[in-house]
Write an enzyme that holds these catalytic residues in place. Structure first.
Site, PDB file in Angstrom:
ATOM      1  N   LYS A  63       0.904  -1.142   0.061  1.00 23.03           N
ATOM      2  CA  LYS A  63       0.071  -0.067  -0.136  1.00 23.03           C
ATOM      3  C   LYS A  63       0.881   1.296  -0.077  1.00 23.03           C
ATOM      4  CE  LYS A  63      -1.712   2.588   2.988  1.00 23.03           C
ATOM      5  NZ  LYS A  63      -1.597   4.064   2.081  1.00 23.03           N
ATOM      6  N   PRO A  90      -5.857   4.898   7.587  1.00 17.58           N
ATOM      7  CA  PRO A  90      -7.232   4.251   8.558  1.00 17.58           C
ATOM      8  C   PRO A  90      -8.013   3.115   8.060  1.00 17.58           C
ATOM      9  CG  PRO A  90      -7.184   6.706   8.485  1.00 17.58           C
ATOM     10  CD  PRO A  90      -6.259   6.008   7.544  1.00 17.58           C
ATOM     11  N   GLU A 110      10.390   1.865  10.131  1.00 22.10           N
ATOM     12  CA  GLU A 110      11.543   2.951   9.710  1.00 22.10           C
ATOM     13  C   GLU A 110      10.575   4.359   9.786  1.00 22.10           C
ATOM     14  OE1 GLU A 110      13.108   6.078   8.478  1.00 22.10           O
ATOM     15  OE2 GLU A 110      12.788   4.971   6.481  1.00 22.10           O
ATOM     16  N   CYS A 124      13.458  11.632   6.415  1.00 23.82           N
ATOM     17  CA  CYS A 124      13.777  11.125   7.957  1.00 23.82           C
ATOM     18  C   CYS A 124      14.910  11.217   8.381  1.00 23.82           C
ATOM     19  CB  CYS A 124      13.220   9.968   7.834  1.00 23.82           C
ATOM     20  SG  CYS A 124      13.905   8.730   6.763  1.00 23.82           S
ATOM     21  N   GLU A 126       9.836  16.627  14.511  1.00 20.80           N
ATOM     22  CA  GLU A 126      10.486  16.606  13.096  1.00 20.80           C
ATOM     23  C   GLU A 126       9.563  17.539  12.462  1.00 20.80           C
ATOM     24  OE1 GLU A 126      11.420  12.773  10.213  1.00 20.80           O
ATOM     25  OE2 GLU A 126       9.374  12.553  11.123  1.00 20.80           O
TER      26      GLU A 126
END
Length: 474
Positions: A170, A204, A245, A279, A379
């Site tokens: 997905k 969701p 991750e 990230c 972040e």
């Protein structure tokens, strides 16, 4: 786009149970570039059933068969690399040249590295009289992000194929079209029916179904720590492996032995690459306190030299950030930095003055940041750099480790000093002196940056279970 309203399940493009459409937005114009179908729980279950049905046969395939499959996928990925890059540039805003070379190029790079690691990987060996066997973990759900889409798809799919797993992917609904091309690549490569399946959807609904389903043996997730917690909670009742991750707030320590001018400029460029949407971006720059003014001036000049503009413009250094929600979050955090007393030395709120549409962010630098400030804790995922002063190396280590994250760290300066300091940092990877990306190095984090490792042989290990056959040699 072809097959945008279909899912790839059981080796075929199939209609969703019920068509629900979602617009995909070009972040440079804020206009729709097409729609995709959004999957339901029933669609996810159909894909899982296909993967489960394919597992008994594919898990017993030979190493030679799987290697040949990896080679075919790699060949087709390389052939379609520019096409994939063009799509990524449109759907998430990366500058076109960078999207072709880096965004799309890393997909092929992961397959190349997986093949190298695969050739050296001992799937079974004798330990005394016990046979140690690495077997495929089973059916894997893969939930991937929008910021480096093909990179994260490839670094999951390649080791899963190599080890004999079957899977359901997905991708992010923000950047979904590149995954459709990837599914076409897998089909053309002759991946057996049900081994690779693709369902579009949101977290969701489709994401939750893939994380929680009892017929899934492992969920591999890349995204925010908040979403990672939800995935882990969904996976917990069935005690499946949850490989994650997640976020980061990576420090970049500039030692007193570093050339400050080059280290600051290079650190800022690495922080702002991909419009700051990585990230592992070095978003906290730690400099000797007595050189704060000098460092902030260098950073301000470096930020001002960057061109923010449309991804298709060859002169663009930074494209837009990927979505309206991301733009709003970044703007709120820039305002928070100002309100909390950080010194704004470049950029600031709002779009660049020459751009009146698109999710463009001004390259922003804060100096004299305290590590307790929000911009040093959260972040941001945009082109925003926080410069923090330190007194001693011990102080720098304490500041670097004072974060809930632990994905990456960077050190600039004398190589021996840097190597010694690297061992004291609580992060999954440390990059010394602007070292190049290494597709074989383990990638993953400590603390709230996740668990497990990706890339090369470390990725292969994550997708296997270990069995001991005792008395095998008796």
């Amino acid at each position: 786009m072809k097959n945008a309203h279909k899912f790839y399940i059981g080796g075929e493009w199939v209609d969703p149970e019920r068509l629900r459409e979602l617009h995909v937005i070009d972040p440079s114009t804020e206009q729709s570039i097409g729609t995709i179908a959004i999957g339901s729980m029933a669609d996810a279950e159909r894909a899982i059933e296909a993967a489960r049905a394919a597992f008994p046969i594919f898990s017993q395939s030979t190493k030679a068969e799987r290697r040949a499959l990896l080679e075919r996928v790699l060949m087709i990925l390389k052939r379609r690399q520019h096409e994939i890059g063009d799509i990524i540039s449109r759907e998430m805003g990366a500058p076109l040249a960078m999207a072709r070379a880096d965004q799309a190029g890393l997909g092929a790079a992961h397959f190349e590295e997986t093949i190298r690691a695969f050739d050296e990987f001992d799937f079974e060996y004798l330990q005394g009289s016990t046979r140690i066997v690495h077997e495929p973990v089973g059916v894997v759900s893969m939930i991937t992000p929008w910021n480096w889409p093909i990179n994260q798809i490839a670094c999951k799919v390649a080791p899963a194929l190599a080890t004999g797993c079957t899977m359901v992917l997905k991708p992010s609904e923000i950047a979904p079209f590149n995954a459709l091309v990837f599914a076409e690549v897998m089909h053309e490569a002759g991946v057996p029916k049900g081994v690779f399946n693709l369902v579009q959807g949101d977290g969701p609904t489709a994401g939750a179904a893939l994380a929680g389903h009892s017929d899934v043996d492992m969920v591999s997730f890349t995204g925010s720590t908040r979403a990672g917690i939800a995935v882990a909670q969904a996976a917990a009742p069935t005690v499946k492996r949850a490989h994650q991750e997640l976020g980061g707030k990576s420090p970049n320590i500039l030692l007193r032995s570093a050339d400050l001018g080059s280290a600051v400029a290079a650190g800022l460029r690495r922080c702002f690459a991909n419009s700051g949407q990585s990230c592992n971006a070095p978003t906290r720059m730690l400099v000797p306190a007595e050189r704060m003014d000098e460092a902030s001036a260098i950073a301000a000049r470096a930020a001002a030299s960057l061109t923010v503009g449309p991804p298709h413009d060859p002169g663009t250094d930074l494209g837009p950030v990927a979505s309206a929600a991301q733009f709003a979050k970044i703007q709120a955090l820039i305002e928070k930095g100002i309100a909390e007393g950080a010194e704004l030395v470049a950029g600031g709120p709002g779009r660049p003055s020459n751009l009146n549409a698109g999710y463009y962010v001004r390259p922003t630098v804060f100096a004299c940041v305290k590590n307790s400030m929000t911009i040093a804790r959260e972040e941001i995922f945009g082109p925003v750099l926080s410069i923090i002063g330190y007194d001693t190396e011990d102080d720098a280590v304490a500041i670097a480790n004072d974060t809930p994250y632990g994905l990456a760290a960077y050190i600039q300066g004398d190589p021996q000093e840097a190597r010694t300091l690297a061992r004291r940092l609580r992060t999954g990877i440390v990059r010394l002196n602007q070292s190049a990306w290494d597709s074989a190095a383990p990638f993953g984090g400590y603390k709230q940056s996740g668990n497990g490792r990706e890339y090369g042989k470390f990725g292969l290990q994550e997708f296997t279970e270990i069995k001991g056959i005792v008395g095998h040699a008796d």
